[in-house]
Scaffold this motif. Structure first.
Motif, PDB file in Angstrom:
ATOM      1  N   GLY B 456     -32.627 -17.852  67.334  1.00  0.00           N
ATOM      2  CA  GLY B 456     -32.160 -19.021  66.586  1.00  0.00           C
ATOM      3  C   GLY B 456     -32.451 -18.896  65.096  1.00  0.00           C
ATOM      4  O   GLY B 456     -32.520 -19.922  64.397  1.00  0.00           O
ATOM      5  N   HIS B 457     -32.683 -17.674  64.614  1.00  0.00           N
ATOM      6  CA  HIS B 457     -32.944 -17.394  63.190  1.00  0.00           C
ATOM      7  C   HIS B 457     -34.134 -18.182  62.647  1.00  0.00           C
ATOM      8  O   HIS B 457     -34.060 -18.814  61.601  1.00  0.00           O
ATOM      9  N   GLY B 458     -35.184 -18.195  63.439  1.00  0.00           N
ATOM     10  CA  GLY B 458     -36.442 -18.767  62.948  1.00  0.00           C
ATOM     11  C   GLY B 458     -36.629 -20.245  63.199  1.00  0.00           C
ATOM     12  O   GLY B 458     -37.617 -20.824  62.755  1.00  0.00           O
ATOM     13  N   ASN B 459     -35.705 -20.891  63.864  1.00  0.00           N
ATOM     14  CA  ASN B 459     -35.922 -22.318  64.175  1.00  0.00           C
ATOM     15  C   ASN B 459     -35.395 -22.646  65.581  1.00  0.00           C
ATOM     16  O   ASN B 459     -34.890 -21.779  66.285  1.00  0.00           O
ATOM     17  N   LEU B 460     -35.525 -23.920  65.930  1.00  0.00           N
ATOM     18  CA  LEU B 460     -35.172 -24.331  67.298  1.00  0.00           C
ATOM     19  C   LEU B 460     -33.702 -24.727  67.449  1.00  0.00           C
ATOM     20  O   LEU B 460     -33.294 -25.206  68.492  1.00  0.00           O
ATOM     21  N   SER B 461     -32.924 -24.518  66.392  1.00  0.00           N
ATOM     22  CA  SER B 461     -31.530 -24.998  66.417  1.00  0.00           C
ATOM     23  C   SER B 461     -30.699 -24.332  67.519  1.00  0.00           C
ATOM     24  O   SER B 461     -29.714 -24.902  67.986  1.00  0.00           O
ATOM     25  N   GLY B 462     -31.109 -23.129  67.930  1.00  0.00           N
ATOM     26  CA  GLY B 462     -30.372 -22.429  68.980  1.00  0.00           C
ATOM     27  C   GLY B 462     -30.259 -23.248  70.257  1.00  0.00           C
ATOM     28  O   GLY B 462     -29.298 -23.103  71.023  1.00  0.00           O
ATOM     29  N   TYR B 463     -31.238 -24.105  70.492  1.00  0.00           N
ATOM     30  CA  TYR B 463     -31.232 -24.910  71.728  1.00  0.00           C
ATOM     31  C   TYR B 463     -30.059 -25.896  71.761  1.00  0.00           C
ATOM     32  O   TYR B 463     -29.616 -26.287  72.834  1.00  0.00           O
ATOM     33  N   LEU B 464     -29.591 -26.283  70.561  1.00  0.00           N
ATOM     34  CA  LEU B 464     -28.524 -27.281  70.516  1.00  0.00           C
ATOM     35  C   LEU B 464     -27.209 -26.754  71.093  1.00  0.00           C
ATOM     36  O   LEU B 464     -26.358 -27.522  71.537  1.00  0.00           O
TER      37      LEU B 464
END
Lengths: 153, 506
Positions: B456-464
Motif C-alpha cells: 500500500g506504499h507505506g500506508n493502510l490505504s491498500g485495504y480500501l
C-alpha cells in the motif's frame, strides 16, 4: 469504593511487564528498516498491553460489589492450596533431576511421590502407587524409546 | 480437483490399527471428567512424533473424533460432561439413566454422535475444496483482516470481561514476537536467553496451558470418588434404539447443520454447538417441558451437534490455516510438527493429505461407534481410575511429550512455566483461548500487516480496495459491538435482580 484484588494485582503486574518489554524492545536492531521495521509491531502490542492494563486497573478500582444480600464468599480451602503448590514444587524438582538422573530414575520417584501426595497414604495404596509408577514408567519408555525411536532424557 | 483414488493410501492394516487406538485413546480421555478433547490431543500427540505424516494425521483425526464423543459416557452415567461439548447431553441422558434406562441413553447418544460425524464428513468433503479455492485469492490484506476477525470472535465470547480477553490475546501475540522475526531475522525480546532465539514452540505452550492449569484447578476435588450408574448396553439394545431414529430425522438434520455452522466460526466449536442445538430442539418440540426429564430428542440434538462441529471446525483449519478452537489449535501445532502447513496451498499442492484426513475422519467415526457399543465396560472402568493416580501420570506424559519434540529440556521448562501462567490466568478470570490463539496468529498478523503496508506504499490505504478484507473488519467490529451489547444487557439484568431481592424478602 471497593478494589477487586486479583484484577488490581494483575493490572499492576501487566503494566510493569509492559514497561520491562518496552525497555527490552529498545535493544532490537533497527538498522535494517524494511516495511515498518522489526520493532513496530512489538511496540504496538506493548502499547496496547499498557493501555489495557490501565483499563483493568480502573475497572478493578471502580468495581462495586453487586452482591446479593446474604451471599457468602467461597471459603478458601487451605489444604488444596498446600496440595497444589506442593505438586508444583514436586514437578519443578522432577524437571531439575530429569537431565541429571535420566528418565527412568527420575520418573519412577516422581510418579510415586505425586500419587502419595495427592492420594490417600495407606500401606495398600502405597503398594499400588509403587507398582503403577514402575509399570507406567517402563511402558512409556518402551513406547517412546523402543517403538517410536524417540530420545528420552 | 481431488483425486479420490488417493484415499486408499490410508487403507493399510497399520493405519487401521492406529485409528482404532487413536479413537479408543480419545474416548478414554474424553470420557474422564475434566480431561477435555484438547487434553486428549495434547497427551496423544507425542505418540505421532515417530510416525510419518500420513500416519500422524490419521492418529490425530482419530483422537479428535474419539475425544469429542467420549464425553457422552460420563454425561450419561455421572451427570458430569466429560468435555464441554457434552454439557447439554447431561440434561436428558442422566435423568434417563437414573430411571434405569442407561443403555438406551447411551444408545441414543452414540448413534447420534455417529450421524453427526457422518453428516459433518460430507460437509467437510464438499466445503473444504470450495473454500480452499476461494482462499487462494487471499493476499496479505485479507489474511491480516481474517486474523483480526478470528481474534475478535474469540475475545467476544471470552467469559465476562472483554478487557481480559483483549489482554490475553495481546500477551499471546507478544509471546509470538519473541525470537527471530520472520521477515528480517532480527532477534527480539529474548532478554539475552539464547534458547529463546527460535521463539516459543507452540506445542509446549499449548500443553502447559491446558494440562497443567487443568490439573492444578482440579486438585481441590481430587479425592472425591465418582458415583457411576450401572449400565447394561448391548448391540441388540443399540440396534433397537437406532431404528427409532427414523422419527428424529428433522432433529438430526437441524442439529447437524447447527453443529457444522457453529463449528466453522472461530473460537466456538463443539463446546457451544450442543447447547445451541439443544435449545433449538426444545423450541421446535411439541412437548418442550419433557426436555430435561429424559427426552431422547435432547440427547440426539446435543450429540449430533457436537460431533458435527468437529468437521465444521476442521474446515477453517484446513482451508485457511486458522484454528477454530483449542483442540484444532492443538492439531494445527501437531500438523506443523509433521511439516504440514494447513491453508489454501495445502489443498492445491498436497490434496492427498486432505484425502487422508477425510478418509480417517470417516473411518474413525465408524470405529467410534463400534468401540462405544462393544467396549463401553472398558470406558466405564477407565472412569473409575482415581485422579490422584492419573494426574501425576498425565504430568509425566506431558513432560516426555514436550521433551521428545526437539530433545530439549528448554521446551519442558516452557511447558512448565506456561502451565503456571495458564493457571494464574485461569484463576484471575483471563480466558486462555485468546492467549494461545494470539501466540499462533501473532507472527502471521505481523507479517501480513507489514507486507500489506509495503504493497500500500507505506500506508493502510491498500485495504480500501479490498472488499473481502473490509468485510472481515466489519464482521470483527460487529462481533465486538454485539458482545459489548450482550454484556451490558446481562449486567443490567443482574443489577435489577439484586435490587429486586430485598423487596421479595419483605
Amino acid at each position: 469504593m471497593r478494589i477487586k484484588t486479583g484484577d488490581f494485582s494483575m493490572g499492576l503486574v501487566l503494566l510493569a511487564l509492559s514497561g520491562v518489554l518496552y525497555r527490552q524492545s529498545g535493544e532490537i536492531d533497527t538498522t535494517m528498516m524494511y516495511a515498518l521495521g522489526p520493532v513496530f509491531f512489538p511496540r504496538l502490542l506493548i502499547g496496547v498491553l499498557a493501555v489495557l492494563s490501565i483499563v483493568l486497573l480502573c475497572q478493578s478500582v471502580k468495581f462495586k460489589a453487586a452482591q446479593a444480600p446474604g451471599a457468602a464468599r467461597t471459603p478458601v480451602d487451605g489444604n488444596a492450596i498446600v496440595l497444589r503448590w506442593a505438586l508444583v514444587g514436586l514437578t519443578a524438582v522432577y524437571l531439575c533431576l530429569l537431565p541429571l538422573l535420566g528418565y527412568l530414575y527420575a520418573t519412577i520417584p516422581f510418579l510415586f511421590a505425586g500419587m502419595s501426595l495427592l492420594g490417600p497414604v495407606r500401606r495398600r495404596n502405597l503398594a499400588i502407587y509403587a507398582v503403577t509408577s514402575v509399570a507406567i514408567t517402563l511402558a512409556l519408555q518402551f513406547i517412546f524409546a523402543t517403538l517410536l525411536k524417540l530420545f528420552l532424557p | 480437483m481431488l483425486d479420490l483414488s488417493q484415499i486408499f493410501v490410508i487403507a493399510t492394516p497399520f493405519n487401521f490399527l492406529i485409528m482404532l487406538l487413536g479413537v479408543f485413546g480419545g474416548l478414554v480421555v474424553g470420557a474422564m471428567p475434566g480431561l477435555t478433547s484438547t487434553m486428549a490431543v495434547a497427551l496423544l500427540v507425542p505418540i505421532t512424533f515417530g510416525m510419518d505424516v500420513n500416519q500422524g494425521l490419521v492418529m490425530l483425526v482419530a483422537v479428535y473424533i474419539g475425544s469429542i464423543s467420549g464425553g457422552l459416557v460420563s454425561a450419561a452415567l455421572l451427570n458430569i460432561p466429560g468435555t464441554p461439548s457434552s454439557v447439554a447431553t447431561t440434561f436428558d441422558a442422566y435423568p434417563m439413566a437414573k430411571r434405569g434406562e442407561a443403555g438406551k441413553a447411551l444408545g441414543y447418544a452414540v448413534f447420534a454422535s455417529f450421524l453427526g460425524g457422518l453428516i459433518s464428513f460430507f460437509a467437510l468433503a464438499l466445503l473444504a475444496p470450495i473454500l480452499g479455492s476461494f482462499a487462494l485469492k487471499f493476499g496479505p490484506f485479507e489474511y491480516f483482516a481474517l486474523v483480526v476477525f478470528t481474534l475478535s470472535c474469540i475475545i467476544s465470547i471470552s467469559d465476562k470481561s472483554l478487557t481480559k480477553g483483549l489482554i490475553a490475546a495481546t500477551v499471546g501475540m507478544l509471546m509470538a514476537m519473541v525470537g527471530l522475526s520472520e521477515t528480517d531475522s532480527v532477534s527480539r525480546l529474548t532478554f539475552g536467553i539464547s534458547e529463546l532465539q527460535a521463539g516459543f514452540s507452540v506445542m509446549p505452550v499449548l500443553i502447559g496451558m491446558y494440562a497443567v492449569s487443568q490439573i492444578l484447578t482440579d486438585v481441590e476435588q481430587i479425592k472425591k470418588p465418582f458415583k457411576i450408574i450401572d449400565v447394561n448396553f448391548t448391540m441388540r439394545e443399540f440396534l433397537r434404539v437406532a431404528r427409532e431414529f427414523r422419527h428424529s430425522v428433522k432433529n438430526v438434520l437441524r442439529s447437524a447443520l447447527i453443529g457444522i455452522g457453529v463449528g466453522i466460526l472461530p473460537g466456538i466449536g463443539p463446546g457451544l454447538s450442543n447447547i445451541v442445538a439443544y435449545s433449538q430442539a426444545k423450541a421446535a418440540a411439541d412437548d418442550p417441558d419433557s426436555f430435561g426429564t429424559g427426552n431422547p430428542e435432547g440427547i440426539i440434538a446435543s450429540e449430533t451437534a457436537n460431533n458435527a462441529a468437529t468437521g465444521g471446525a476442521l474446515i477453517p483449519l484446513l482451508t485457511l490455516g486458522i484454528p477454530g478452537d483449542a483442540t484444532t489449535m492443538m492439531m494445527l501445532g501437531a500438523f506443523m510438527i509433521h511439516g504440514v502447513q494447513p491453508g489454501p496451498l495445502l489443498l492445491r499442492d498436497h490434496s492427498e493429505l486432505l484425502l487422508v484426513i477425510l478418509g480417517s475422519y470417516f473411518i474413525s467415526n465408524i470405529f467410534m461407534m463400534l468401540l462405544q457399543v462393544y467396549f463401553i465396560r472398558v470406558l466405564i472402568r477407565a472412569l473409575m481410575i482415581p485422579r490422584y493416580i492419573l494426574y501425576p501420570v498425565i504430568l509425566g506424559l506431558c513432560v516426555i511429550g514436550c521433551y521428545a519434540l526437539n530433545s530439549s529440556m528448554s521446551d519442558v521448562w516452557v511447558f512448565f512455566a506456561t502451565g503456571l501462567l495458564g493457571y494464574v490466568f485461569k484463576r484471575t478470570g483471563f480466558p486462555l483461548l485468546p492467549l494461545v490463539l494470539g501466540l499462533i496468529l501473532g507472527g502471521m498478523a505481523e507479517n501480513h500487516l507489514r507486507v500489506s503496508i509495503v504493497m500500500g506504499h507505506g500506508n493502510l490505504s491498500g485495504y480500501l480496495d479490498r472488499p473481502i478484507a473490509l468485510g472481515f473488519f466489519a464482521a470483527a467490529a460487529l462481533s465486538v459491538v454485539y458482545a459489548l451489547w450482550c454484556k451490558r444487557k446481562a449486567a443490567r439484568a443482574a443489577k435489577q435482580c439484586v435490587l429486586a431481592q430485598p423487596e421479595e424478602a419483605l
